[in-house]
Design an enzyme around this catalytic site. Structure first.
Site, PDB file in Angstrom:
ATOM      1  N   ALA A 148       1.219  14.877 -35.215  1.00 17.32           N
ATOM      2  CA  ALA A 148       1.939  15.500 -34.418  1.00 17.32           C
ATOM      3  C   ALA A 148       1.940  16.795 -34.324  1.00 17.32           C
ATOM      4  CB  ALA A 148       3.285  14.783 -34.350  1.00 17.32           C
ATOM      5  N   GLY A 177       0.850  -1.269   0.131  1.00 16.83           N
ATOM      6  CA  GLY A 177      -0.157  -0.053   0.048  1.00 16.83           C
ATOM      7  C   GLY A 177       0.889   1.338  -0.006  1.00 16.83           C
TER       8      GLY A 177
HETATM    9  C1  HXC Z   1       4.583  -5.178  10.055  1.00 14.77           C
HETATM   10  C2  HXC Z   1       6.648  -4.809   9.266  1.00 14.77           C
HETATM   11  C3  HXC Z   1       6.176  -4.557   8.137  1.00 14.77           C
HETATM   12  C4  HXC Z   1       4.843  -4.483   7.969  1.00 14.77           C
HETATM   13  C5  HXC Z   1       8.447  -4.265   7.952  1.00 14.77           C
HETATM   14  N1  HXC Z   1       7.949  -4.438   9.152  1.00 14.77           N
HETATM   15  N2  HXC Z   1       7.206  -4.458   6.973  1.00 14.77           N
HETATM   16  N3  HXC Z   1       5.764  -5.196  10.283  1.00 14.77           N
HETATM   17  N4  HXC Z   1       4.115  -4.695   8.778  1.00 14.77           N
HETATM   18  N5  HXC Z   1       4.116  -4.342   6.529  1.00 14.77           N
HETATM   19  C6  HXC Z   1       9.132  -4.751  10.305  1.00 14.77           C
HETATM   20  C7  HXC Z   1       9.583  -5.919  10.196  1.00 14.77           C
HETATM   21  O1  HXC Z   1       9.121  -7.244  10.710  1.00 14.77           O
HETATM   22  C8  HXC Z   1      10.644  -5.633  11.050  1.00 14.77           C
HETATM   23  O2  HXC Z   1      10.437  -5.646  12.537  1.00 14.77           O
HETATM   24  C9  HXC Z   1      11.135  -4.080  10.941  1.00 14.77           C
HETATM   25  O3  HXC Z   1       9.643  -3.553  10.310  1.00 14.77           O
HETATM   26  C10 HXC Z   1      11.933  -3.922   9.849  1.00 14.77           C
HETATM   27  O4  HXC Z   1      11.872  -4.702   8.789  1.00 14.77           O
HETATM   28  P1  HXC Z   1      13.034  -5.465   7.942  1.00 14.77           P
HETATM   29  O5  HXC Z   1      12.302  -6.529   7.333  1.00 14.77           O
HETATM   30  O6  HXC Z   1      13.950  -5.973   8.976  1.00 14.77           O
HETATM   31  O7  HXC Z   1      13.634  -4.524   7.058  1.00 14.77           O
HETATM   32  P2  HXC Z   1      14.291  -4.696   5.802  1.00 14.77           P
HETATM   33  O8  HXC Z   1      15.352  -5.988   5.586  1.00 14.77           O
HETATM   34  O9  HXC Z   1      15.240  -3.164   5.400  1.00 14.77           O
HETATM   35  O10 HXC Z   1      13.254  -4.828   4.698  1.00 14.77           O
HETATM   36  C11 HXC Z   1      12.229  -3.931   4.417  1.00 14.77           C
HETATM   37  C12 HXC Z   1      11.081  -4.569   3.660  1.00 14.77           C
HETATM   38  C13 HXC Z   1      10.418  -5.741   4.383  1.00 14.77           C
HETATM   39  C14 HXC Z   1      11.468  -4.953   2.291  1.00 14.77           C
HETATM   40  C15 HXC Z   1       9.992  -3.405   3.559  1.00 14.77           C
HETATM   41  O11 HXC Z   1      10.440  -5.389   5.799  1.00 14.77           O
HETATM   42  C16 HXC Z   1       9.221  -6.397   3.700  1.00 14.77           C
HETATM   43  O12 HXC Z   1       9.098  -6.912   2.944  1.00 14.77           O
HETATM   44  N6  HXC Z   1       8.031  -6.101   4.565  1.00 14.77           N
HETATM   45  C17 HXC Z   1       6.844  -6.542   4.058  1.00 14.77           C
HETATM   46  C18 HXC Z   1       6.411  -5.821   2.737  1.00 14.77           C
HETATM   47  C19 HXC Z   1       4.876  -6.209   2.241  1.00 14.77           C
HETATM   48  O13 HXC Z   1       4.723  -7.220   1.930  1.00 14.77           O
HETATM   49  N7  HXC Z   1       4.108  -5.275   2.581  1.00 14.77           N
HETATM   50  C20 HXC Z   1       2.815  -5.365   2.169  1.00 14.77           C
HETATM   51  C21 HXC Z   1       1.698  -5.384   3.096  1.00 14.77           C
HETATM   52  S1  HXC Z   1       0.323  -5.540   2.551  1.00 14.77           S
HETATM   53  P3  HXC Z   1      11.713  -6.386  13.773  1.00 14.77           P
HETATM   54  O14 HXC Z   1      10.847  -6.233  14.642  1.00 14.77           O
HETATM   55  O15 HXC Z   1      12.063  -7.599  13.203  1.00 14.77           O
HETATM   56  O16 HXC Z   1      12.729  -5.142  13.490  1.00 14.77           O
HETATM   57  C22 HXC Z   1      -0.134  -4.155   1.880  1.00 14.77           C
HETATM   58  C23 HXC Z   1      -1.410  -4.212   1.069  1.00 14.77           C
HETATM   59  C24 HXC Z   1      -1.994  -2.921   0.996  1.00 14.77           C
HETATM   60  O17 HXC Z   1       0.528  -3.172   2.181  1.00 14.77           O
HETATM   61  C25 HXC Z   1      -2.788  -2.739   0.031  1.00 14.77           C
HETATM   62  C26 HXC Z   1      -3.414  -1.222  -0.459  1.00 14.77           C
HETATM   63  C27 HXC Z   1      -3.647  -1.290  -1.817  1.00 14.77           C
END
Ligand code: HXC
Length: 519
Positions: free
Chosen positions: A410, A175
């Site tokens: 154009a 999102g």
């Molecule tokens: C909760 C999250 C989070 C999330 C990251 N964190 N994304 N917590 N919800 N969406 C937390 C991690 O668990 C971690 O906690 C801390 O934030 C740091 O993240 P890391 O993974 O350690 O950082 P990094 O290695 O830099 O990777 C960043 C990232 C990865 C690429 C963004 O975190 C990731 O892939 N996150 C999920 C992305 C995702 O799939 N989002 C979609 C959500 S659904 P700790 O406590 O371990 O430090 C969505 C749908 C909306 O968004 C649709 C609307 C149209």
């Protein structure tokens, strides 16, 4: 007794403020800063005039108790929101803090962001988002999706009302990427900011495709391949200063005029070098950005989408202190042809300018739309029509300079008089015709050429004859489609004459719910 109470309360406030300043904690903050990235608060310090930031909702916390989140309540809940000034002008801001649960979007974080978006709309000031978020907070489930939906709705409602600008400052997934793409300008940082709907891991699971996050959604990818990002920056500070620069060209809202700045560049400065710029050989390219920088105030041009669809140039500059939006064909790339990407790039830019009262100046050297199956099958008809629609729909002052080729559809599209443009100028080197001489001769004299004893010589003779008759600006000038054929050195003066003449231009489109641009 009262005095002591007050002191204790002040101390308590100080402690609470300190805790809020620490975001996700000292360790996470120092890890975050590795590689030169700034924290959410430091970013606001660079973006805003010193001492102007006023924070709101510093003590808001989330209310989720799922998956241990009740132990992770950080004041502010991963976003710093409020208002401040850029060069003295009011702006609203939000800056996500990746150190707090990955900057993820909770219901309460969304409420904070919506609050400043609503204030921005009510008070007619730009809203700037600095995004650094892993997307919807997964532990909150559908509630966080509701938060995103509220932001998206406000992005749409505020579109064309107040400028909306996004800095992508870290890994933004899910999102976290849709709101930016609705906003007017997206800035990214090389090697530290990413945008993707689904990350490399999910892609590998679903399609077995292996891709790095840089390749998938890094700053280079989005500023060169997809066009999702308008500006590609070297580091956080560069990005934030560039946002300040962009804001210098923009009005605060759609009812305001863009800010006029004093200039020492004389309005009647002659651009002598332009008299020699256009090559005699019409097939030889030249750099259209030279024309732009030669003409505008202090030679300063802020190019938007510099690395994407380079066959068209768009960006902001000033003429006699007044901001203008420039759209220009670039003969150095694809001979300046219009293709799908160039049409999309210019159409979106034009619509931004029209929404925010920025006059449009077009420099034209366009041989036509790019031919070929790739373009046709990918829908050049629909995408090219976007550009046509955007030019025809725009009611801001529209001024056009034809430097060389302006052929066929154009020609009509690129800010011609035929689409309600106000001032059309042409250089003596302009070729305003239905098509290039060679192509025209091959079609209309096909039989004569085939029957001739020496087809090649006959083709050359007829081409020369056609060129002499049509490859010039005077037929269009006779029809009044061109207002004036000018010596190129006069370009700056004439454009400023036109801009001043159109200062109070008022033109409206018929009342309607909204048009149906071919999306
Ligand atoms: C909760 C999250 C989070 C999330 C990251 N964190 N994304 N917590 N919800 N969406 C937390 C991690 O668990 C971690 O906690 C801390 O934030 C740091 O993240 P890391 O993974 O350690 O950082 P990094 O290695 O830099 O990777 C960043 C990232 C990865 C690429 C963004 O975190 C990731 O892939 N996150 C999920 C992305 C995702 O799939 N989002 C979609 C959500 S659904 P700790 O406590 O371990 O430090 C969505 C749908 C909306 O968004 C649709 C609307 C149209």
């Amino acid at each position: 007794m009262n005095e002591l109470n007050t002191e204790a309360r002040l101390h308590d406030l100080e402690k609470r403020n300190e805790l809020a300043m620490q975001g996700g904690g000292i360790n996470r903050l120092s890890k975050h800063k590795q590689g030169g990235r700034l924290t959410a608060r430091e970013r606001l310090d660079v973006l805003l005039d010193p001492g102007s930031f006023v924070e709101m909702d510093r003590f808001v916390t989330h209310r989720c108790v799922n998956f241990g989140l009740h132990d992770q309540r950080v004041p502010g809940d991963g976003v710093v929101t409020g208002y401040g000034r850029v060069n003295g002008k009011l702006v609203y801001v939000y800056s996500q803090d990746f150190t707090v649960i990955g900057g993820s979007m909770s219901r309460t974080q969304a409420n904070k962001i919506c609050k400043v978006m609503d204030l921005a709309a009510k008070s007619g000031a730009p809203i700037i988002g600095l995004n650094d978020s892993g997307g919807a907070r997964i532990q909150e489930g559908v509630e966080s999706l509701g938060g995103y939906a509220d932001i998206f709705t406000r992005n749409v409602m505020n579109s064309g009302v107040v400028p909306q600008i996004t800095g992508i400052m870290g890994p933004c997934a899910g999102g976290a990427v849709y709101s930016p793409s609705i906003t007017d300008f997206v800035f990214m940082v090389k090697n530290s900011s990413y945008m993707f709907v689904t990350g490399p891991d999910v892609i590998k699971t679903v399609t077995h495709e292996e891709v790095t996050k840089e390749q998938l959604g890094g700053a280079d990818t989005h500023s060169q391949k997809s066009g999702v990002a308008h500006f590609c920056c070297n580091e956080d500070k560069h990005l934030l200063l560039l946002i300040r620069e962009l804001l210098g060209f923009l009005p605060s809202n759609n009812l305001d005029d863009p800010p006029v700045l004093p200039t020492t560049d004389r309005p009647d400065r002659l651009c002598e070098s332009l008299n020699k710029l256009i090559p005699d050989n019409p097939k030889k390219p030249y750099d259209m950005s030279t024309v732009i920088t030669e003409v505008v105030d202090e030679h300063y041009f802020l190019e938007v989408h510099k690395h994407w669809a380079q066959n068209i140039i768009v960006g902001f500059a000033r003429l006699n202190g007044r901001p203008i939006g420039v759209v220009a064909n670039q003969p150095q790339v694809l001979a300046g042809c219009l293709n799908i990407e160039a049409s999309r790039k210019a159409a979106r830019f034009l619509r931004f300018c029209d929404s925010f009262n920025v006059p449009i100046v077009s420099f034209v050297d366009v041989p036509g739309f790019l031919p070929g199956t790739d373009q046709e099958w990918s829908g050049i008809i629909t995408h090219g029509a976007k550009l046509l629609y955007a030019y025809a729909e725009a009611t801001v002052p529209k001024l056009t300079v034809i430097t060389r080729k302006a052929y066929g559809g154009a020609y009509i599209v690129m800010g011609s008089k035929l689409l309600r443009s106000d001032v059309n100028l042409a250089y003596p080197t302009a070729e305003i015709a239905v098509m290039g001489a060679e192509g025209a001769v091959n079609i209309i004299f096909r039989e004569e050429i085939a029957k001739s004893k020496d087809p090649a010589a006959e083709r050359t003779r007829l081409t020369k004859e056609y060129e002499a008759k049509f490859s010039n600006p005077y037929i269009s000038a006779e029809l009044g489609y061109t207002d004036e054929v000018i010596e190129p050195a006069l370009t700056r003066k004439r454009l400023i004459d036109g801009i001043e003449m159109l200062k109070n231009k008022r033109e409206t489109n018929p009342p309607k719910k909204h048009g149906n641009i071919p999306l």
